[in-house]
Write a protein that holds these residues in place. Structure first.
Motif, PDB file in Angstrom:
ATOM      1  N   CYS A 180       0.634  -1.142   0.120  1.00 29.79           N
ATOM      2  CA  CYS A 180       0.000  -0.111   0.138  1.00 29.79           C
ATOM      3  C   CYS A 180       0.843   1.126   0.096  1.00 29.79           C
ATOM      4  N   MET A 181       0.755   2.165  -0.806  1.00 30.17           N
ATOM      5  CA  MET A 181       1.614   3.425  -1.007  1.00 30.17           C
ATOM      6  C   MET A 181       0.892   4.827  -0.738  1.00 30.17           C
ATOM      7  N   HIS A 182       1.609   5.579   0.201  1.00 29.61           N
ATOM      8  CA  HIS A 182       1.398   6.909   0.770  1.00 29.61           C
ATOM      9  C   HIS A 182       1.987   7.613  -0.548  1.00 29.61           C
ATOM     10  N   ALA A 183       1.268   7.989  -1.742  1.00 31.62           N
ATOM     11  CA  ALA A 183       1.868   8.480  -2.608  1.00 31.62           C
ATOM     12  C   ALA A 183       1.949  10.027  -2.730  1.00 31.62           C
ATOM     13  N   GLU A 216       1.382  14.778  -5.436  1.00 35.47           N
ATOM     14  CA  GLU A 216       0.745  13.334  -5.358  1.00 35.47           C
ATOM     15  C   GLU A 216       0.802  12.543  -6.824  1.00 35.47           C
ATOM     16  N   THR A 220       2.176   8.875  -7.258  1.00 35.61           N
ATOM     17  CA  THR A 220       1.384   7.972  -7.705  1.00 35.61           C
ATOM     18  C   THR A 220       1.968   7.301  -9.040  1.00 35.61           C
ATOM     19  N   ALA A 223       5.123   5.100  -8.141  1.00 31.58           N
ATOM     20  CA  ALA A 223       4.870   4.030  -7.401  1.00 31.58           C
ATOM     21  C   ALA A 223       4.346   2.926  -8.349  1.00 31.58           C
ATOM     22  N   ILE A 236      -2.724   2.285  -4.054  1.00 27.96           N
ATOM     23  CA  ILE A 236      -2.687   3.480  -3.692  1.00 27.96           C
ATOM     24  C   ILE A 236      -3.687   3.987  -2.614  1.00 27.96           C
ATOM     25  N   LEU A 239      -6.215   8.274  -2.138  1.00 25.58           N
ATOM     26  CA  LEU A 239      -6.123   9.023  -3.393  1.00 25.58           C
ATOM     27  C   LEU A 239      -7.061  10.279  -3.110  1.00 25.58           C
ATOM     28  N   ALA A 244      -3.969  12.591  -9.794  1.00 26.44           N
ATOM     29  CA  ALA A 244      -3.269  11.258  -9.557  1.00 26.44           C
ATOM     30  C   ALA A 244      -4.316  10.121 -10.038  1.00 26.44           C
ATOM     31  N   VAL A 248      -3.652   6.488 -12.107  1.00 27.24           N
ATOM     32  CA  VAL A 248      -4.120   5.213 -12.168  1.00 27.24           C
ATOM     33  C   VAL A 248      -5.106   4.873 -13.131  1.00 27.24           C
ATOM     34  N   ALA A 260      -6.653   1.551  -5.957  1.00 30.75           N
ATOM     35  CA  ALA A 260      -6.634   2.907  -5.233  1.00 30.75           C
ATOM     36  C   ALA A 260      -7.878   2.819  -4.414  1.00 30.75           C
TER      37      ALA A 260
END
Ligand code: DUC
Ligand code: ZN
Ligand code: ZN
Ligand code: ZN
Length: 458
Positions: A180-183, A216, A220, A223, A236, A239, A244, A248, A260
């Motif tokens: 899981c990404m904090h983008a 962001e 994103t 990532a 993600i 979002l 961003a 995706v 996301a």
């Protein structure tokens, strides 16, 4: 204990029918029509929706952050969740630099034990990726902690460099976990924050102005590109920006397994909220920040067309009085986060289903089924089917309520939606066969919630 829910409109991600649901012990035993058998309790759900319990895969309970700790612990936070129709959460356990993942996991298990009123799992936040930690990732996946959160923001605290991110992604290709990404581009943001403060720009609104949408969108995109090179899926978190979402969408159109979530605050609030008088803009200081109001339609379209797969809350409450106030005269010292664990289902039903932006089935999918599938809870949770856990919400689609700090149960001294009317209210909640909210009253027990061992992708 057996329970029969009669004559409700049962809704899953794919079905909608009037029927009866029989619960025996912790599980759903049978679904049918005109069921009649001796049971301990019968609930008449005529005119009500019978929904799979909400699953909130992004909460921060009892979390040290920004020099303080989020205001809800696992007791108050999970009780508030239950009031709002959520029966499972996936919270975040933090590995601090130099610590093992095992230590972090134990620490967070202890925070929840004896306190959680609904079921819970953990994502592991990795801040220090050593060879040893990579081995620990495999072990955690085996123990049911099958997802890991990485940060591209907060340099010096949480942020990982691209090499570490890439290594962690590769590892999940071997162990079946999910990243899981904090983008957000933390480096850029840090420069902008320092510059703003040096120019005397200290008010809460500068929090948003120093976290631009492109920071962001860039993160994103990066990532997703790293995940593509590692040949693994990526999710993600929170979002917020249309720019961003475009990243995706573009990736998904190319067939990549990019997923996301967004959160109610990005669907119902906007950067106009930072203009509220005095220090009130601090109520909305969260990361990523609120975006221009025109973003909301774009996010709803993303939800409707499956470019966004989940709505979680990022519940991370801080009181205005003792906590947000630390950032008077310096927006960068305002603890980031806002309360939301209790209001998700009503807000999304009212603002999504009733307005026709998403279907009732899609509502269930976004708030329960799809997060359950992505995070290894399905089919035990996330649907109403024989054999599944009896996590059920009886929801009154016609009842209207006014959201207010005075009637909500989160342990925080304001609500970002204060005064907003919503139609669609959680009435009764069943968690693994036990009634925990009975006609709007909490009748559950702190400690009754259990750790959920989640499955890996294979
Ligand atoms: N964002 C927040 O607003 N709070 C907690 C952590 C985060 O990433
Ligand atoms: Zn222990
Ligand atoms: Zn985050
Ligand atoms: Zn978060």
């Amino acid at each position: 204990m057996s329970l029969l829910i009669k004559n409700g409109t049962v809704v899953t991600a794919v079905d909608q029918y009037v029927g009866d649901v029989l619960i025996e012990g912790e599980r759903i035993a049978t679904i049918g029509s005109s069921l009649s058998m001796p049971v301990d309790r019968t609930i008449d759900a005529s005119g009500k929706l019978v929904l799979p319990g909400g699953i909130d895969v992004h909460t921060h309970l009892d979390m040290p952050f920004g020099g303080t700790t989020s205001a809800d612990d696992f007791e108050s936070g999970t009780i508030a969740a239950a009031f709002g129709g959520t029966t499972s959460i996936v919270d975040f356990a933090i590995q601090y630099k130099g610590q093992t993942l095992h230590h972090a996991w134990e620490t967070w298990m202890h925070k929840a034990e004896g306190k959680a009123a609904i079921d819970y799992g953990f994502h592991m936040i990795i801040t220090d990726l050593t060879d040893q930690v990579e081995l620990e990732m495999d072990a955690l996946v085996g123990q049911g902690v099958t997802s890991f959160k990485l940060f591209m923001a907060y340099p010096g605290v949480f942020m990982l460099d691209d090499a570490s991110i890439f290594k962690a992604l590769l590892r999940t290709g071997k162990n079946g976990g999910t990243i899981c990404m904090h983008a957000e581009n933390g480096g850029v943001i840090d420069v902008l924050v320092k510059k703003a403060l040096a120019e005397g720009k200290t008010a809460p609104k500068y929090h948003a102005l120093t976290r631009p949408v492109r920071a962001e969108a860039e993160a994103t995109h990066r990532a997703i590109a790293l995940a593509e090179m590692a040949d693994v899926p990526i999710y993600i978190v929170h979002l917020s920006a249309a720019e961003a979402l475009e990243m995706v969408t573009e990736a998904r159109d190319r067939g990549l397994p990019a997923y996301a979530e967004t959160c109610p605050q990005y669907l119902f609030l906007s950067d106009d909220n930072y203009e509220e008088p005095g220090f009130d803009g601090a109520k909305y200081v969260m990361s990523p920040p609120l975006r221009p109001a025109a973003t909301q339609d774009r996010l709803w379209r993303g939800l409707a067309f499956n470019d966004l797969q989940a709505i979680s809350t990022d519940h991370c409450p801080f009181c205005m009085k003792e906590q947000k106030s630390m950032g008077h005269g310096d927006f960068s010292k305002i603890p980031n986060g806002a309360p939301g664990i209790e209001t998700r289902m009503s807000l999304v039903y009212d603002g999504g289903v009733r307005t026709g932006r998403i279907s009732l089935n899609r509502f269930v999918e976004l708030t329960s089924t799809s997060p359950a599938k992505i995070f290894g809870l399905f089919p035990r949770k996330g649907t109403i089917a024989p054999g599944s856990d009896a996590d059920i919400v009886i929801f009154d689609p016609e009842k209207t309520t006014t959201l207010s700090v005075h009637s909500l149960h989160m342990k925080v001294d304001y609500n970002p939606y204060e005064g907003r009317q919503v139609t669609g209210v959680t009435e009764t909640v069943i968690s693994r066969g036990r009634v925990v909210i009975d006609n709007g009253r909490f009748v559950g027990r702190a400690g009754a919630g259990a750790f959920i061992k989640r499955s890996a992708r294979w």
